[in-house]
Enzyme design. Structure first.
Site, PDB file in Angstrom:
ATOM      1  N   ALA A  13      -0.053  25.409 -25.832  1.00  0.00           N
ATOM      2  CA  ALA A  13       0.177  26.551 -24.934  1.00  0.00           C
ATOM      3  C   ALA A  13      -1.150  27.039 -24.360  1.00  0.00           C
ATOM      4  CB  ALA A  13       0.899  27.668 -25.669  1.00  0.00           C
ATOM      5  N   SER A  15      -3.800  24.391 -23.461  1.00  0.00           N
ATOM      6  CA  SER A  15      -4.681  23.232 -23.327  1.00  0.00           C
ATOM      7  C   SER A  15      -3.932  21.970 -23.729  1.00  0.00           C
ATOM      8  CB  SER A  15      -5.938  23.385 -24.187  1.00  0.00           C
ATOM      9  OG  SER A  15      -5.608  23.401 -25.552  1.00  0.00           O
ATOM     10  N   GLY A  16      -4.375  20.854 -23.147  1.00  0.00           N
ATOM     11  CA  GLY A  16      -3.717  19.587 -23.424  1.00  0.00           C
ATOM     12  C   GLY A  16      -4.712  18.492 -23.714  1.00  0.00           C
ATOM     13  N   ARG A  17      -4.228  17.440 -24.377  1.00  0.00           N
ATOM     14  CA  ARG A  17      -5.059  16.290 -24.694  1.00  0.00           C
ATOM     15  C   ARG A  17      -4.252  15.026 -24.473  1.00  0.00           C
ATOM     16  NH1 ARG A  17      -6.477  17.817 -29.903  1.00  0.00           N
ATOM     17  NH2 ARG A  17      -4.391  17.216 -30.577  1.00  0.00           N
ATOM     18  N   HIS A 239       8.776  18.458 -29.817  1.00  0.00           N
ATOM     19  CA  HIS A 239       8.166  19.726 -30.203  1.00  0.00           C
ATOM     20  C   HIS A 239       6.896  19.405 -30.972  1.00  0.00           C
ATOM     21  CE1 HIS A 239       8.233  23.664 -32.700  1.00  0.00           C
ATOM     22  NE2 HIS A 239       7.476  23.786 -31.622  1.00  0.00           N
ATOM     23  N   ASP A 240       5.778  20.004 -30.592  1.00  0.00           N
ATOM     24  CA  ASP A 240       4.497  19.622 -31.186  1.00  0.00           C
ATOM     25  C   ASP A 240       4.482  19.764 -32.700  1.00  0.00           C
ATOM     26  OD1 ASP A 240       4.445  22.410 -31.087  1.00  0.00           O
ATOM     27  OD2 ASP A 240       2.697  22.529 -29.769  1.00  0.00           O
ATOM     28  N   THR A 261      -2.861  27.740 -32.823  1.00  0.00           N
ATOM     29  CA  THR A 261      -2.565  29.004 -32.156  1.00  0.00           C
ATOM     30  C   THR A 261      -1.509  29.774 -32.936  1.00  0.00           C
ATOM     31  OG1 THR A 261      -3.101  28.041 -30.013  1.00  0.00           O
ATOM     32  CG2 THR A 261      -1.795  30.064 -30.015  1.00  0.00           C
ATOM     33  N   ASN A 298       7.493  31.243 -38.304  1.00  0.00           N
ATOM     34  CA  ASN A 298       6.327  31.360 -37.424  1.00  0.00           C
ATOM     35  C   ASN A 298       5.423  32.493 -37.912  1.00  0.00           C
ATOM     36  OD1 ASN A 298       8.079  29.724 -35.821  1.00  0.00           O
ATOM     37  ND2 ASN A 298       6.971  30.375 -33.994  1.00  0.00           N
ATOM     38  N   GLU A 306      -8.842  33.669 -31.930  1.00  0.00           N
ATOM     39  CA  GLU A 306      -9.313  33.136 -30.645  1.00  0.00           C
ATOM     40  C   GLU A 306      -9.316  34.223 -29.566  1.00  0.00           C
ATOM     41  OE1 GLU A 306     -10.767  30.432 -30.140  1.00  0.00           O
ATOM     42  OE2 GLU A 306     -10.311  29.340 -31.975  1.00  0.00           O
TER      43      GLU A 306
END
Length: 498
Positions: A13, A15-17, A239-240, A261, A298, A306
């Site tokens: 949510a 950033s991506g790789r 889902h990550d 996160t 969660n 952060e």
């Protein structure tokens, strides 16, 4: 021919790789080829994701992966995409995105959950879906937006939206679908009765498919742009967190904390656990890889830290992770604690101000010192983990004997040790790229590289060097835990994070 690479596209949510992953006989290879950022932004009065920016970076990453694989003279077998949960995009009859997807942190759902459970009771929704109540769940996003979809033909969750633009084919992968709170926990399909009661347009939904499904080959245009001819897109556990847990070699009695996160704190089960006590505790039963269930809660996670770090950097403070952790080690006392799952921490204008206000409400002093505040956050997260895992033991009547820390948060040795201390349980850390490894692992099972998920997990257990944190007992930790328990009781509210 050399063993193949699998491309894992992992979107968080913000950033991506893009990674190349190889399950070689001698070693587990995972190489990052592209990293990119896409913070949500205000657009048309909503907080939205820039999907064009995300997709163009995915294409760039696929191209770089193709080039790197060619340099190493290794073929690419398939591509898998995982993302964060609950957010979606609407596509029109011409296959065009109606508007940029709205971010789950947008304020429009603030009262949606309360309005929805006036129509369908909280108890009925939980008995049908087994999913925890969070006001940004897709169910409540759609309940808010149901009258604003006139041009939409299909609703696609984020990984499925990416897959659609990669292949031209539509499908909704199961693990991410379950996070919407719109899937029946028994049938594994959309709960149309529930959705109809809430007048949510079900015609927008697409078929749910299991992880490991071949979505299709890249379109001709994408193949040309990326240099990847005749490559298929396989739906991993999209889902990550489901991908991260898929990679974890979990023995019986072991819990996991997917630390990033968000912190996802839970265990793996073969069936959902749906009862009144689970509902009261606001636990969830999310779909996992190959028919498993992720029984978890969660926790707000490193988002709090952060967010503070961004504020400190704006003020010119040196707040590198290494500096913070080195200096925290010099502080012995656990003096100040917060309840991490206070909803004020979800997306405040100033995280530091939000922390200060909560501390004032518990008669604690706010020290405007990055090191002290960071220690407060990490200590509080560890005690929150202990609280959640203690509840899991009570709900399942099973003793937990160890905890696997998954993801980048596992680099935080201080938090790992505090988690061991607070839970009085051994902690293992080392699977820092759990999500991309799990993403690729499902692809590898689909291709026949592994005979089963268990086979793949056994391979990973032999290739990862885990750092072990043994619990330390002290009167100071016990005293701090009692203090945290009182603070948690003050701020926990049924129907929210608890």
């Amino acid at each position: 021919m050399s063993s193949p690479f699998y491309i894992a596209v992992d979107l968080g949510a913000g950033s991506g790789r893009v990674f190349l992953v190889g399950f070689d006989p001698s070693e587990l290879v995972h190489e990052e080829v592209h990293r990119f950022h896409y913070p949500p932004r205000e657009e048309d009065g909503r907080l939205r994701w820039d999907f064009d920016l995300i997709f163009e970076n995915i294409i760039k990453g696929l191209g770089l992966a193709s080039e790197r694989a060619a340099e190493l003279d290794r073929p690419i077998r398939s591509i898998g995409v995982d993302t964060w949960a609950v957010d979606y995009g609407l596509v029109d009859h011409n296959g065009k995105l109606v508007a940029n997807p709205i971010c789950y942190r947008d304020a429009r759902t603030a009262a949606a959950m309360e309005r929805a459970i006036e129509i369908v009771s909280r108890r009925e929704i939980f008995e049908r879906t087994g999913i925890q109540f969070l006001n940004f769940n897709t169910l409540f996003q759609l309940f808010t937006e149901k009258k604003d979809t006139p041009n939409a033909s299909q609703l696609l969750l984020l990984p499925d939206l990416v897959n659609f633009f990669l292949t031209g084919n539509v499908a909704t992968e199961y693990t991410n679908a379950t996070t919407t709170q719109m899937v029946n926990a028994v049938t594994g399909d959309w709960d149309f009765d529930l959705l109809n009661k809430l007048e949510i347009p079900t015609s927008l939904l697409t078929q749910i498919v299991p992880n490991g499904t071949d979505i299709g080959k890249l379109t001709k245009e994408i193949s040309i742009r990326t240099g990847l001819p005749d490559v298929s897109v396989i739906a991993p556990a999209t889902h990550d967190t489901a991908s991260a847990v898929a990679a974890a070699p979990l023995d019986r009695g072991w819990a996991y904390i997917s630390s990033g996160t968000w912190s996802l704190v839970g265990i793996e089960r073969r069936s959902p656990l749906i009862c009144e006590k689970v509902s009261e505790g606001n636990f969830t039963n999310e779909g996992g890889a190959y028919g498993s269930f992720r029984f978890l809660k969660n926790v707000m996670g490193l988002w709090i830290f952060e967010s503070c770090r961004r504020e400190w950097e704006a003020k010119g403070f040196d707040v590198s992770y290494e500096t913070i952790l080195d200096r925290i080690a010099e502080i012995g006392e656990i003096a100040v604690l917060i309840f991490p799952d206070d909803e004020r921490f979800l997306n405040p204008p100033s995280m530091l101000d939000a922390i200060k206000k909560q501390l004032e409400e518990t008669d604690q002093k706010f020290a405007d010192d990055p090191v002290v505040i960071s220690k407060t956050i990490f200590d509080s997260l560890a005690f929150r983990y202990a609280s959640v895992l203690g509840s899991i033991e009570q709900l399942t009547d099973e003793e937990l004997v160890g905890i696997q820390i998954l993801g980048g948060g596992g680099h935080n040795g201080y938090l790992n040790q505090m988690t061991a201390d607070a839970t009085r349980t051994q902690v293992h850390a080392g699977l820092f790229e759990a999500t991309v490894v799990g993403n690729a692992l499902v692809q590898a099972v689909s291709s026949g590289r592994f005979t089963s998920l268990e086979d793949g997990r056994n391979y990973i257990a032999k290739k990862i060097g885990f750092e072990i944190f043994e619990p330390r007992r002290s009167a100071g930790i016990d005293q701090a835990k009692r203090k945290y328990t009182a603070i948690e009781a003050q701020f926990s509210r049924p129907g929210h994070y608890q």
